[in-house]
Motif scaffolding. Structure first.
Motif, PDB file in Angstrom:
ATOM      1  N   TYR A 200      -3.787 -73.499  12.088  1.00 15.62           N
ATOM      2  CA  TYR A 200      -5.136 -72.771  12.718  1.00 15.62           C
ATOM      3  C   TYR A 200      -4.670 -71.566  13.485  1.00 15.62           C
ATOM      4  O   TYR A 200      -5.743 -70.602  13.428  1.00 15.62           O
ATOM      5  CB  TYR A 200      -5.781 -73.564  13.764  1.00 15.62           C
ATOM      6  N   GLN A 201      -3.400 -71.461  13.868  1.00 14.94           N
ATOM      7  CA  GLN A 201      -3.156 -70.083  14.384  1.00 14.94           C
ATOM      8  C   GLN A 201      -3.028 -68.954  13.431  1.00 14.94           C
ATOM      9  O   GLN A 201      -3.848 -67.869  13.961  1.00 14.94           O
ATOM     10  CB  GLN A 201      -1.624 -70.476  14.935  1.00 14.94           C
ATOM     11  N   PRO A 266     -19.725 -68.678  12.002  1.00 18.42           N
ATOM     12  CA  PRO A 266     -19.539 -69.021  10.439  1.00 18.42           C
ATOM     13  C   PRO A 266     -18.378 -68.842   9.952  1.00 18.42           C
ATOM     14  O   PRO A 266     -18.354 -69.792   8.940  1.00 18.42           O
ATOM     15  CB  PRO A 266     -20.719 -68.010  10.177  1.00 18.42           C
ATOM     16  N   GLY A 267     -17.774 -67.761  10.284  1.00 18.23           N
ATOM     17  CA  GLY A 267     -16.438 -67.435   9.405  1.00 18.23           C
ATOM     18  C   GLY A 267     -15.280 -68.521   9.768  1.00 18.23           C
ATOM     19  O   GLY A 267     -14.693 -69.219   9.064  1.00 18.23           O
ATOM     20  N   HIS A 268     -15.436 -68.990  11.024  1.00 17.66           N
ATOM     21  CA  HIS A 268     -14.358 -69.992  11.311  1.00 17.66           C
ATOM     22  C   HIS A 268     -14.841 -71.616  10.991  1.00 17.66           C
ATOM     23  O   HIS A 268     -13.939 -72.381  10.277  1.00 17.66           O
ATOM     24  CB  HIS A 268     -14.161 -70.085  12.747  1.00 17.66           C
ATOM     25  N   TYR A 273     -13.593 -75.960   7.350  1.00 18.24           N
ATOM     26  CA  TYR A 273     -13.877 -76.732   5.956  1.00 18.24           C
ATOM     27  C   TYR A 273     -13.006 -76.629   4.880  1.00 18.24           C
ATOM     28  O   TYR A 273     -12.555 -77.665   4.491  1.00 18.24           O
ATOM     29  CB  TYR A 273     -15.411 -76.259   5.582  1.00 18.24           C
ATOM     30  N   MET A 274     -12.384 -75.292   4.647  1.00 22.88           N
ATOM     31  CA  MET A 274     -11.494 -75.263   3.737  1.00 22.88           C
ATOM     32  C   MET A 274     -10.174 -75.968   3.905  1.00 22.88           C
ATOM     33  O   MET A 274      -9.494 -76.730   3.308  1.00 22.88           O
ATOM     34  CB  MET A 274     -11.042 -73.637   3.527  1.00 22.88           C
ATOM     35  N   LYS A 279      -6.961 -80.588   2.874  1.00 18.44           N
ATOM     36  CA  LYS A 279      -5.971 -81.371   3.716  1.00 18.44           C
ATOM     37  C   LYS A 279      -4.664 -80.777   4.128  1.00 18.44           C
ATOM     38  O   LYS A 279      -3.621 -81.322   4.190  1.00 18.44           O
ATOM     39  CB  LYS A 279      -5.737 -82.691   2.965  1.00 18.44           C
ATOM     40  N   ALA A 280      -5.064 -79.617   4.464  1.00 12.41           N
ATOM     41  CA  ALA A 280      -3.912 -78.497   5.073  1.00 12.41           C
ATOM     42  C   ALA A 280      -3.479 -78.897   6.420  1.00 12.41           C
ATOM     43  O   ALA A 280      -1.936 -78.738   6.827  1.00 12.41           O
ATOM     44  CB  ALA A 280      -4.118 -77.289   4.666  1.00 12.41           C
ATOM     45  N   GLY A 281      -4.106 -79.340   7.251  1.00 15.53           N
ATOM     46  CA  GLY A 281      -3.854 -79.628   8.614  1.00 15.53           C
ATOM     47  C   GLY A 281      -3.740 -80.951   8.851  1.00 15.53           C
ATOM     48  O   GLY A 281      -3.947 -82.031   8.305  1.00 15.53           O
TER      49      GLY A 281
END
Length: 361
Positions: A200-201, A266-268, A273-274, A279-281
């Motif tokens: 997320y950073q 909205p952007g975040h 969601y992406m 399943k990246a995080g």
């Protein structure tokens, strides 16, 4: 992004409308970014070598050459490619009657990290594979760049705008590198306790940097159009304004700030969601996590936009061109604020009851 802001201002002032003016501006700015890339790439590699040597007490000359050569090649190629893209975007925006301030800086910010990291991975891998067989390669690359540096300086000095940046534009860039390094230290300390912060950073820092770069470029262009360096525009009666005035008054900059703030959530949400979809995080996006994350992201952008308004006008009163100086400080401050606020958010989630190391999953 300083190149994008600088070119956007010159295009809006009509100084790139004729072919001769355009080519002088293009060649001078490309030479300038090559000069900056060489110096900053060399300094960044030296800082990395020192920071790696201090904890372990081990210094390997070949690894230092490898790191320095990789940094120089990456910085040079990335600066040239992004510079050409920015020039094309600014010229195309001008022909389509689109304000390049709204387009060029976000594209520069978006492509910068992706291009640089991809190049760094490829270049460093290639040089590392040749380390045993061609030990002369990395030192030779460094020597070539050091020889080319005076040539880039001579070309950049021929244009008055790039000559000014060449003389006065180093403090913001080098200071920004130091500020961003503080954010890196915070991330390095936090990621050992909360691995979920790593994914997320870049998102929170990237969004914050994009939005404040748009505002900084627009304010700078406005100042060039309406006031002389050293003097505030006639409609501004004081340098420091309250947050309410900065965001809720009727001037154009306040309206832009409100629009940019409306883009944060909205952007975040799209990025969260992406991240969840691929399943990246490590962190489950629970409603509580999303609320804390959005609070940190909104506070970061709020502070950046407010600081940008005051900082840019202060620079203008000191006859400092904000196109060359403001964005490095603001984006570096965005990295520091974003990482710090995100770390506080993860720590808060852990304290209130989410006890696993990933804060969620």
């Amino acid at each position: 992004m300083t190149l994008a802001s600088r070119l956007s201002t010159q295009a809006n002032l009509g100084r790139m409308d004729t072919p001769s003016e355009m080519w002088r501006m293009v060649i001078g700015n490309l030479a300038l970014v090559q000069c900056q890339a060489t110096v900053v790439g060399f300094l960044a590699s030296m800082a990395a070598v020192i920071m790696g040597w201090i904890p372990d007490g081990v210094f390997e000359v070949q690894h230092a050459f490898l790191l320095c050569a990789s940094s120089l090649v990456t910085a040079s190629i990335a600066s040239f490619v992004l510079g050409v893209i920015m020039i094309a975007v600014v010229l195309l925006s001008r022909k389509c009657s689109i304000n390049p301030d709204n387009v060029a800086t976000p594209i520069a910010a978006s492509l910068g990290d992706l291009t640089t990291l991809s190049l760094l991975a490829g270049v460093s891998s290639a040089l590392f594979n040749s380390l045993d067989k061609q030990i002369w390669l990395a030192p030779s690359i460094i020597l070539v760049f050091l020889v080319l540096l005076p040539i880039w300086i001579m070309i950049a000095k021929r244009h008055p705008i790039t000559r000014e940046v060449l003389y006065r534009g180093w403090t913001p860039v080098i200071s920004a590198m130091g500020i961003s390094s503080l954010g890196g230290l915070i991330l390095d300390y936090t990621v050992s306790s909360f691995p979920g912060i790593a994914v997320y950073q870049p998102v929170i820092n990237g969004v914050g940097g994009n939005l404040v770069a748009v505002q900084a470029s627009r304010i700078s262009t406005s100042l060039h159009q309406t006031a002389d360096p050293g003097c505030l525009p006639t409609h501004l009666d004081r340098l420091c304004v309250s947050p309410c005035t900065s965001f809720f008054s009727k001037d154009n900059h306040a309206r832009t700030s409100r629009v940019l703030m409306l883009l944060v959530v909205p952007g975040h949400l799209i990025f969260i969601y992406m991240i969840t979809y691929v399943k990246a995080g490590h962190t489950s996006p629970s409603p509580l996590f999303v609320c804390i994350y959005m609070l940190a992201a909104s506070l970061q952008v709020f502070l950046l936009l407010y600081i940008a308004r005051i900082l840019i006008h202060w620079m203008w009163t000191r006859s400092i061109d904000p196109d060359n100086s403001a964005i490095p400080y603001l984006t570096a401050l965005g990295d520091l604020l974003g990482t710090a606020l995100l770390a506080v958010g993860f720590q808060f989630l852990y304290v209130i009851g989410d006890k696993d190391s990933d804060v969620g999953d």
